[in-house]
Write a protein that holds these residues in place. Structure first.
Motif, PDB file in Angstrom:
ATOM      1  N   LYS A   6       0.860  -1.172   0.000  1.00 49.70           N
ATOM      2  CA  LYS A   6       0.000   0.000   0.000  1.00 49.70           C
ATOM      3  C   LYS A   6       0.903   1.230   0.000  1.00 49.70           C
ATOM      4  O   LYS A   6       1.816   1.332   0.819  1.00 49.70           O
ATOM      5  CB  LYS A   6      -0.896  -0.005   1.239  1.00 49.70           C
ATOM      6  CG  LYS A   6      -1.860   1.146   1.333  1.00 49.70           C
ATOM      7  CD  LYS A   6      -2.734   0.970   2.571  1.00 49.70           C
ATOM      8  CE  LYS A   6      -3.718   2.091   2.725  1.00 49.70           C
ATOM      9  NZ  LYS A   6      -4.588   1.895   3.901  1.00 49.70           N
ATOM     10  N   GLU A   8       0.706   5.581  -0.232  1.00 50.53           N
ATOM     11  CA  GLU A   8      -0.224   6.687  -0.069  1.00 50.53           C
ATOM     12  C   GLU A   8       0.548   7.995  -0.111  1.00 50.53           C
ATOM     13  O   GLU A   8       1.678   8.076   0.386  1.00 50.53           O
ATOM     14  CB  GLU A   8      -0.942   6.544   1.279  1.00 50.53           C
ATOM     15  CG  GLU A   8      -2.102   7.477   1.477  1.00 50.53           C
ATOM     16  CD  GLU A   8      -2.897   7.107   2.725  1.00 50.53           C
ATOM     17  OE1 GLU A   8      -3.781   6.227   2.619  1.00 50.53           O
ATOM     18  OE2 GLU A   8      -2.626   7.693   3.782  1.00 50.53           O
ATOM     19  N   THR A   9      -0.040   9.004  -0.720  1.00 45.72           N
ATOM     20  CA  THR A   9       0.561  10.331  -0.724  1.00 45.72           C
ATOM     21  C   THR A   9      -0.532  11.382  -0.777  1.00 45.72           C
ATOM     22  O   THR A   9      -1.640  11.113  -1.258  1.00 45.72           O
ATOM     23  CB  THR A   9       1.545  10.510  -1.902  1.00 45.72           C
ATOM     24  OG1 THR A   9       2.322  11.677  -1.677  1.00 45.72           O
ATOM     25  CG2 THR A   9       0.837  10.612  -3.236  1.00 45.72           C
ATOM     26  N   ASP A  10      -0.214  12.563  -0.280  1.00 51.87           N
ATOM     27  CA  ASP A  10      -1.118  13.705  -0.323  1.00 51.87           C
ATOM     28  C   ASP A  10      -0.517  14.770  -1.228  1.00 51.87           C
ATOM     29  O   ASP A  10       0.697  15.002  -1.203  1.00 51.87           O
ATOM     30  CB  ASP A  10      -1.317  14.308   1.073  1.00 51.87           C
ATOM     31  CG  ASP A  10      -2.144  13.411   1.990  1.00 51.87           C
ATOM     32  OD1 ASP A  10      -2.778  12.460   1.500  1.00 51.87           O
ATOM     33  OD2 ASP A  10      -2.159  13.688   3.208  1.00 51.87           O
ATOM     34  N   SER A  82     -14.741  11.021  -2.757  1.00 58.71           N
ATOM     35  CA  SER A  82     -13.780   9.946  -3.012  1.00 58.71           C
ATOM     36  C   SER A  82     -14.386   8.884  -3.939  1.00 58.71           C
ATOM     37  O   SER A  82     -15.605   8.757  -4.043  1.00 58.71           O
ATOM     38  CB  SER A  82     -13.308   9.306  -1.708  1.00 58.71           C
ATOM     39  OG  SER A  82     -14.320   8.530  -1.134  1.00 58.71           O
ATOM     40  N   THR A  84     -13.022   4.895  -6.026  1.00 59.11           N
ATOM     41  CA  THR A  84     -12.012   3.862  -6.145  1.00 59.11           C
ATOM     42  C   THR A  84     -12.145   3.177  -7.500  1.00 59.11           C
ATOM     43  O   THR A  84     -13.251   2.814  -7.909  1.00 59.11           O
ATOM     44  CB  THR A  84     -12.174   2.805  -5.021  1.00 59.11           C
ATOM     45  OG1 THR A  84     -12.126   3.471  -3.766  1.00 59.11           O
ATOM     46  CG2 THR A  84     -11.089   1.750  -5.094  1.00 59.11           C
ATOM     47  N   LYS A 102      -7.459   4.564  -4.923  1.00 59.11           N
ATOM     48  CA  LYS A 102      -8.503   5.390  -4.318  1.00 59.11           C
ATOM     49  C   LYS A 102      -8.032   6.835  -4.359  1.00 59.11           C
ATOM     50  O   LYS A 102      -6.869   7.129  -4.060  1.00 59.11           O
ATOM     51  CB  LYS A 102      -8.759   4.981  -2.866  1.00 59.11           C
ATOM     52  CG  LYS A 102      -9.826   5.835  -2.187  1.00 59.11           C
ATOM     53  CD  LYS A 102     -10.102   5.389  -0.766  1.00 59.11           C
ATOM     54  CE  LYS A 102     -11.177   6.258  -0.147  1.00 59.11           C
ATOM     55  NZ  LYS A 102     -11.504   5.823   1.218  1.00 59.11           N
ATOM     56  N   ARG A 115      -5.677  12.949  -1.725  1.00 60.83           N
ATOM     57  CA  ARG A 115      -5.016  11.764  -1.169  1.00 60.83           C
ATOM     58  C   ARG A 115      -5.164  10.607  -2.148  1.00 60.83           C
ATOM     59  O   ARG A 115      -6.267  10.180  -2.487  1.00 60.83           O
ATOM     60  CB  ARG A 115      -5.623  11.392   0.175  1.00 60.83           C
ATOM     61  CG  ARG A 115      -4.998  10.115   0.756  1.00 60.83           C
ATOM     62  CD  ARG A 115      -5.322   9.929   2.206  1.00 60.83           C
ATOM     63  NE  ARG A 115      -4.682  11.023   2.938  1.00 60.83           N
ATOM     64  CZ  ARG A 115      -5.232  11.624   3.994  1.00 60.83           C
ATOM     65  NH1 ARG A 115      -6.389  11.240   4.457  1.00 60.83           N
ATOM     66  NH2 ARG A 115      -4.598  12.625   4.596  1.00 60.83           N
ATOM     67  N   TYR A 116      -4.018  10.121  -2.600  1.00 60.58           N
ATOM     68  CA  TYR A 116      -3.969   8.946  -3.463  1.00 60.58           C
ATOM     69  C   TYR A 116      -3.544   7.753  -2.634  1.00 60.58           C
ATOM     70  O   TYR A 116      -2.543   7.816  -1.914  1.00 60.58           O
ATOM     71  CB  TYR A 116      -2.937   9.133  -4.585  1.00 60.58           C
ATOM     72  CG  TYR A 116      -3.360  10.118  -5.641  1.00 60.58           C
ATOM     73  CD1 TYR A 116      -4.144   9.709  -6.708  1.00 60.58           C
ATOM     74  CD2 TYR A 116      -2.966  11.448  -5.575  1.00 60.58           C
ATOM     75  CE1 TYR A 116      -4.532  10.606  -7.689  1.00 60.58           C
ATOM     76  CE2 TYR A 116      -3.350  12.349  -6.553  1.00 60.58           C
ATOM     77  CZ  TYR A 116      -4.139  11.919  -7.598  1.00 60.58           C
ATOM     78  OH  TYR A 116      -4.517  12.814  -8.566  1.00 60.58           O
ATOM     79  N   THR A 117      -4.284   6.664  -2.744  1.00 58.07           N
ATOM     80  CA  THR A 117      -3.935   5.425  -2.067  1.00 58.07           C
ATOM     81  C   THR A 117      -3.910   4.312  -3.110  1.00 58.07           C
ATOM     82  O   THR A 117      -4.893   4.091  -3.818  1.00 58.07           O
ATOM     83  CB  THR A 117      -4.954   5.081  -0.965  1.00 58.07           C
ATOM     84  OG1 THR A 117      -5.072   6.189  -0.070  1.00 58.07           O
ATOM     85  CG2 THR A 117      -4.534   3.835  -0.207  1.00 58.07           C
ATOM     86  N   GLU A 119      -3.322   0.257  -3.553  1.00 53.84           N
ATOM     87  CA  GLU A 119      -3.225  -1.054  -2.902  1.00 53.84           C
ATOM     88  C   GLU A 119      -3.000  -2.072  -4.011  1.00 53.84           C
ATOM     89  O   GLU A 119      -3.672  -2.038  -5.033  1.00 53.84           O
ATOM     90  CB  GLU A 119      -4.497  -1.374  -2.134  1.00 53.84           C
ATOM     91  CG  GLU A 119      -4.730  -0.438  -0.961  1.00 53.84           C
ATOM     92  CD  GLU A 119      -5.989  -0.791  -0.176  1.00 53.84           C
ATOM     93  OE1 GLU A 119      -6.301  -1.997  -0.061  1.00 53.84           O
ATOM     94  OE2 GLU A 119      -6.644   0.146   0.293  1.00 53.84           O
ATOM     95  N   LEU A 134       2.639   6.140  -8.729  1.00 57.25           N
ATOM     96  CA  LEU A 134       2.197   7.127  -7.736  1.00 57.25           C
ATOM     97  C   LEU A 134       2.701   8.523  -8.118  1.00 57.25           C
ATOM     98  O   LEU A 134       1.972   9.503  -7.993  1.00 57.25           O
ATOM     99  CB  LEU A 134       2.681   6.734  -6.338  1.00 57.25           C
ATOM    100  CG  LEU A 134       2.124   7.561  -5.181  1.00 57.25           C
ATOM    101  CD1 LEU A 134       0.611   7.449  -5.100  1.00 57.25           C
ATOM    102  CD2 LEU A 134       2.755   7.109  -3.869  1.00 57.25           C
TER     103      LEU A 134
END
Length: 161
Positions: A6, A8-10, A82, A84, A102, A115-117, A119, A134
């Motif tokens: 996983k 994640e970044t903002d 949001s 996905t 997401k 916010r990118y997530t 998985e 990413l």
């Protein structure tokens, strides 16, 4: 090294969370106008733009190569801006058994945070984590922000299109 991962970044942007959510979620076929060097297109393969179950076909450039991905809109939360997407097939399949992205658009007093997530499950331990994908997301977010904040009548474009 784990097969499941996983990332994640903002990304802080100047545009409102609602405008960013609108173009990414309901009008992804317009992203190529904002970021044509990274997103060549997004086509609706099945369903309706922005609806759960819709299937999209993406044409992207990252790692210096053209990539295609077919994804399905898996979840939408309009209240929290949001949604996905889950990969169905495409170039990501060469490295990942599963891949989900997401995007959440979080309002701030001025602007918003995106916010990118990601998985994913890698096919084997030799596959790197998708940091370059990413980074593509971050770069496209900045391009979209510049487009939304620029002198291009995007405010009226969003309302009409």
């Amino acid at each position: 090294m784990a097969l499941y991962g996983k990332l994640e970044t903002d990304v802080e942007i100047k545009a409102s969370a609602q405008k960013f959510h609108e173009i990414n979620h309901k009008k992804p076929h317009h992203i190529s106008k904002a970021s044509s060097d990274k997103v060549q297109g997004c086509e609706l393969h099945e369903g309706e733009w922005g609806k759960v179950g819709s299937i999209l076909y993406w044409h992207n450039v990252y790692d210096g190569k053209d990539h295609v991905t077919k994804s399905v809109t898996e979840d939408v939360d309009e209240e929290n801006n949001s949604f996905t997407w889950t990969m169905l097939e495409g170039d990501l399949e060469k490295s990942y058994k599963s891949f989900k992205m997401k995007i959440q658009c979080i309002p701030k007093d001025k602007g918003s945070v995106i916010r990118y997530t990601l998985e994913y499950e890698k096919l084997h331990e030799g596959i790197p984590d998708p940091h370059t994908f990413l980074q593509l997301c971050v770069d496209v977010a900045k391009d979209i922000d510049a487009y939304l904040m620029g002198d291009n009548n995007e405010g009226s474009f969003i309302a009409k299109a």
